[in-house]
Every structure is written in C-alpha cells, then in structure tokens.
Design a protein around this motif. Structure first.
Motif, PDB file in Angstrom:
ATOM      1  N   LEU A  60      22.498 -45.309  -3.145  1.00  0.00           N
ATOM      2  CA  LEU A  60      22.703 -45.447  -1.710  1.00  0.00           C
ATOM      3  C   LEU A  60      23.152 -44.113  -1.119  1.00  0.00           C
ATOM      4  CD1 LEU A  60      24.519 -48.902  -1.726  1.00  0.00           C
ATOM      5  CD2 LEU A  60      22.137 -48.437  -1.105  1.00  0.00           C
ATOM      6  N   PRO A  61      22.953 -43.902   0.184  1.00  0.00           N
ATOM      7  CA  PRO A  61      23.329 -42.624   0.794  1.00  0.00           C
ATOM      8  C   PRO A  61      24.806 -42.291   0.586  1.00  0.00           C
ATOM      9  CG  PRO A  61      21.964 -43.904   2.292  1.00  0.00           C
ATOM     10  CD  PRO A  61      22.296 -44.805   1.145  1.00  0.00           C
ATOM     11  N   SER A  62      25.069 -41.031   0.320  1.00  0.00           N
ATOM     12  CA  SER A  62      26.437 -40.538   0.127  1.00  0.00           C
ATOM     13  C   SER A  62      26.935 -39.761   1.344  1.00  0.00           C
ATOM     14  CB  SER A  62      26.500 -39.612  -1.091  1.00  0.00           C
ATOM     15  OG  SER A  62      26.113 -40.279  -2.266  1.00  0.00           O
ATOM     16  N   LEU A  63      25.998 -39.229   2.130  1.00  0.00           N
ATOM     17  CA  LEU A  63      26.355 -38.338   3.226  1.00  0.00           C
ATOM     18  C   LEU A  63      25.446 -38.602   4.414  1.00  0.00           C
ATOM     19  CD1 LEU A  63      28.356 -35.801   3.449  1.00  0.00           C
ATOM     20  CD2 LEU A  63      26.290 -34.408   3.200  1.00  0.00           C
ATOM     21  N   ILE A  64      26.037 -38.629   5.607  1.00  0.00           N
ATOM     22  CA  ILE A  64      25.270 -38.700   6.855  1.00  0.00           C
ATOM     23  C   ILE A  64      25.541 -37.412   7.623  1.00  0.00           C
ATOM     24  CG2 ILE A  64      24.874 -39.923   9.032  1.00  0.00           C
ATOM     25  CD1 ILE A  64      26.065 -42.414   7.700  1.00  0.00           C
ATOM     26  N   GLN A  65      24.468 -36.748   8.069  1.00  0.00           N
ATOM     27  CA  GLN A  65      24.619 -35.523   8.844  1.00  0.00           C
ATOM     28  C   GLN A  65      24.167 -35.757  10.282  1.00  0.00           C
ATOM     29  OE1 GLN A  65      23.019 -35.715   5.495  1.00  0.00           O
ATOM     30  NE2 GLN A  65      22.128 -33.663   5.474  1.00  0.00           N
ATOM     31  N   PHE A  66      25.031 -35.405  11.225  1.00  0.00           N
ATOM     32  CA  PHE A  66      24.706 -35.444  12.652  1.00  0.00           C
ATOM     33  C   PHE A  66      24.939 -34.051  13.227  1.00  0.00           C
ATOM     34  CE2 PHE A  66      26.082 -40.105  12.596  1.00  0.00           C
ATOM     35  CZ  PHE A  66      24.799 -40.612  12.744  1.00  0.00           C
ATOM     36  N   ALA A  67      23.923 -33.467  13.845  1.00  0.00           N
ATOM     37  CA  ALA A  67      24.062 -32.159  14.483  1.00  0.00           C
ATOM     38  C   ALA A  67      24.101 -32.333  15.991  1.00  0.00           C
ATOM     39  CB  ALA A  67      22.913 -31.246  14.085  1.00  0.00           C
ATOM     40  N   SER A  68      25.242 -32.015  16.589  1.00  0.00           N
ATOM     41  CA  SER A  68      25.347 -32.003  18.042  1.00  0.00           C
ATOM     42  C   SER A  68      24.980 -30.612  18.545  1.00  0.00           C
ATOM     43  CB  SER A  68      26.773 -32.374  18.473  1.00  0.00           C
ATOM     44  OG  SER A  68      27.658 -31.306  18.207  1.00  0.00           O
ATOM     45  N   GLN A  69      25.132 -30.400  19.832  1.00  0.00           N
ATOM     46  CA  GLN A  69      24.803 -29.093  20.403  1.00  0.00           C
ATOM     47  C   GLN A  69      25.715 -27.996  19.849  1.00  0.00           C
ATOM     48  OE1 GLN A  69      24.577 -29.274  24.658  1.00  0.00           O
ATOM     49  NE2 GLN A  69      24.064 -27.126  24.888  1.00  0.00           N
ATOM     50  N   GLU A  70      26.952 -28.351  19.523  1.00  0.00           N
ATOM     51  CA  GLU A  70      27.940 -27.351  19.118  1.00  0.00           C
ATOM     52  C   GLU A  70      28.354 -27.410  17.650  1.00  0.00           C
ATOM     53  OE1 GLU A  70      28.976 -24.972  21.019  1.00  0.00           O
ATOM     54  OE2 GLU A  70      28.039 -25.639  22.873  1.00  0.00           O
ATOM     55  N   THR A  71      28.274 -28.589  17.023  1.00  0.00           N
ATOM     56  CA  THR A  71      28.859 -28.796  15.698  1.00  0.00           C
ATOM     57  C   THR A  71      27.956 -29.658  14.837  1.00  0.00           C
ATOM     58  OG1 THR A  71      31.075 -28.732  16.700  1.00  0.00           O
ATOM     59  CG2 THR A  71      30.929 -29.661  14.490  1.00  0.00           C
ATOM     60  N   VAL A  72      27.965 -29.408  13.528  1.00  0.00           N
ATOM     61  CA  VAL A  72      27.330 -30.327  12.591  1.00  0.00           C
ATOM     62  C   VAL A  72      28.433 -31.120  11.885  1.00  0.00           C
ATOM     63  CG1 VAL A  72      25.914 -30.611  10.526  1.00  0.00           C
ATOM     64  CG2 VAL A  72      25.289 -28.893  12.227  1.00  0.00           C
ATOM     65  N   TYR A  73      28.307 -32.441  11.943  1.00  0.00           N
ATOM     66  CA  TYR A  73      29.269 -33.333  11.299  1.00  0.00           C
ATOM     67  C   TYR A  73      28.668 -33.860  10.006  1.00  0.00           C
ATOM     68  CZ  TYR A  73      31.563 -33.173  15.827  1.00  0.00           C
ATOM     69  OH  TYR A  73      32.185 -32.734  16.964  1.00  0.00           O
ATOM     70  N   LEU A  74      29.399 -33.687   8.918  1.00  0.00           N
ATOM     71  CA  LEU A  74      28.991 -34.217   7.624  1.00  0.00           C
ATOM     72  C   LEU A  74      29.911 -35.380   7.298  1.00  0.00           C
ATOM     73  CD1 LEU A  74      28.467 -30.884   5.609  1.00  0.00           C
ATOM     74  CD2 LEU A  74      26.852 -32.078   7.110  1.00  0.00           C
ATOM     75  N   ILE A  75      29.400 -36.589   7.448  1.00  0.00           N
ATOM     76  CA  ILE A  75      30.208 -37.797   7.250  1.00  0.00           C
ATOM     77  C   ILE A  75      30.067 -38.232   5.797  1.00  0.00           C
ATOM     78  CG2 ILE A  75      30.598 -40.169   7.992  1.00  0.00           C
ATOM     79  CD1 ILE A  75      29.377 -39.359  10.723  1.00  0.00           C
ATOM     80  N   HIS A  76      31.149 -38.055   5.048  1.00  0.00           N
ATOM     81  CA  HIS A  76      31.137 -38.287   3.602  1.00  0.00           C
ATOM     82  C   HIS A  76      31.507 -39.749   3.329  1.00  0.00           C
ATOM     83  CE1 HIS A  76      31.498 -37.755  -0.598  1.00  0.00           C
ATOM     84  NE2 HIS A  76      31.657 -36.445  -0.590  1.00  0.00           N
ATOM     85  N   LEU A  77      30.526 -40.539   2.907  1.00  0.00           N
ATOM     86  CA  LEU A  77      30.732 -41.976   2.729  1.00  0.00           C
ATOM     87  C   LEU A  77      31.534 -42.314   1.478  1.00  0.00           C
ATOM     88  CD1 LEU A  77      27.228 -43.275   3.894  1.00  0.00           C
ATOM     89  CD2 LEU A  77      29.358 -43.152   5.209  1.00  0.00           C
ATOM     90  N   GLY A  78      31.862 -41.315   0.686  1.00  0.00           N
ATOM     91  CA  GLY A  78      32.801 -41.535  -0.409  1.00  0.00           C
ATOM     92  C   GLY A  78      34.241 -41.563   0.076  1.00  0.00           C
TER      93      GLY A  78
END
Length: 201
Positions: free
Chosen positions: A68-86
């Motif tokens: 199953l996914p371990s990481l979700i990445q969202f890139a906004s205009q200013e920042t990249v968020y790495l959401i660590h599902l662990g």
C-alpha cells in the motif's frame, strides 16, 4: 482534440533525454509526520487551485503481493508536502483534498495512485487529471513523467530512487528530493500544457 505543435508530438530517445540538463525541485519541502504538520499542510492546500500529486509505494518483488502507498506528495505553488503515512493516518482532511472539485490534482498515472489510496479508505475523488492520458488524447508519443518533462520543459529528472524502500520511517535525502521533484514537475507540466492551450483547467 486540440492542435498541438508537431515538435511536441515526437518521442524522445534515451540519449536525447540524457543530454538535457538535470533538474530537481529546489524549493521548500515539508515532511509531514505529525497531526499539527498535517493540519498546516491541508490549510495551505485548501487555498490552491492546482496541486501536483503523486504517491510512493514500497516495491514488491513477490508475484501477487501488493504493498500500500507509504507516501503522498502534494505540490502547491510554494511548497511540496510529503505526507508520510507511516507517521500520520490517511485522514479525512487528505480525502477532502482529493475529493474537492475546485482543486485540480495533476500527475502521471494518478488513476493508479487513487485506486491504491482507496485500498486504505474509500473516498470519492474529483478533479484528478492524468497527464499521461492527456498526452495520449493529444496524439503525443510521450506519456511518462520523465519524457513529458523532457518534451515540454526541456530538462530531465532523475528516477534513481524510484525503487527504494518507501516504507522506511526515515527517508533519505535522495528519496525526499525524488518524491518532491515528481510532484513539483507534475504541476509544472500541467502549467506548461495550460500555457500552450492544451488544457483549459
């Protein structure tokens, strides 16, 4: 189908891509590992109209076994968020972003990402744009993220960390750079397609 200049239709060879300058995301990266960091990320993302989107999953080398996914990445205009599902759960707030029809989530093979995330919890996705599908509809020979970056942005990105262990609770600098770049470049490709009049959303 929209008209696309012939120069964007052709396929790039591996040699041509390797001759391009190498780029990676160099802006702010937020590694989300607490509820407070997650809420701050979601507050920012709710104000966006276009987000680069990707997930990372630990590779499996056994037939029939799927991780199953371990990481979700969202890139906004200013920042990249790495959401660590662990560290943090696949929360209602994340699902709300993925379900918000006013926020375009864009990337390559994102239909597979959504399908895999639905194995964690069900939600109704909206405004998810697969750049590979858009490229096919436009008659482009190039559909993958690395090839689209070469074709539309004229630089190459590294895929060296693709098969690393994304379930590690501590990610390496190489993994962080790779994950952030994939989400960022997805957003940049979408903006370039919009600039060329190839997408209107």
């Amino acid at each position: 189908m929209k008209n696309i200049p012939e120069k964007y239709k052709r396929k790039y060879s591996k040699e041509e891509i390797n001759a391009l300058p190498l780029r990676r995301y160099s802006g702010p990266v937020s590694l989300v590992r607490t509820e407070e960091e997650l809420e701050a990320a979601l507050t920012d993302l709710r104000n966006e109209e276009l987000i680069g989107f990707d997930t990372e999953t630990r590779p499996t080398f056994r037939k029939g076994k799927m991780n199953l996914p371990s990481l979700i990445q969202f890139a906004s205009q200013e920042t990249v968020y790495l959401i660590h599902l662990g560290w943090v759960p696949f929360s209602e707030g994340i699902k709300e972003i993925l379900s918000d029809s006013d926020i375009v989530k864009t990337g390559v093979a994102v239909r597979d990402d959504i399908k895999d995330l639905k194995k964690l919890a069900d939600f109704n996705d909206a405004a998810v744009v697969d750049l590979g599908e858009v490229a096919r509809e436009l008659g482009m020979e190039t559909h993958g993220l690395r090839n689209l970056a070469a074709n539309l942005l004229e630089f190459r990105i590294s895929k060296a960390a693709q098969c690393s262990n994304w379930s590690n609770l501590e990610l390496s600098r190489q993994q962080i750079n790779y994950a952030a770049t994939d989400a960022w470049v997805s957003r940049e490709i979408h903006l370039r397609m919009r600039e060329l009049g190839l997408v209107t959303f």
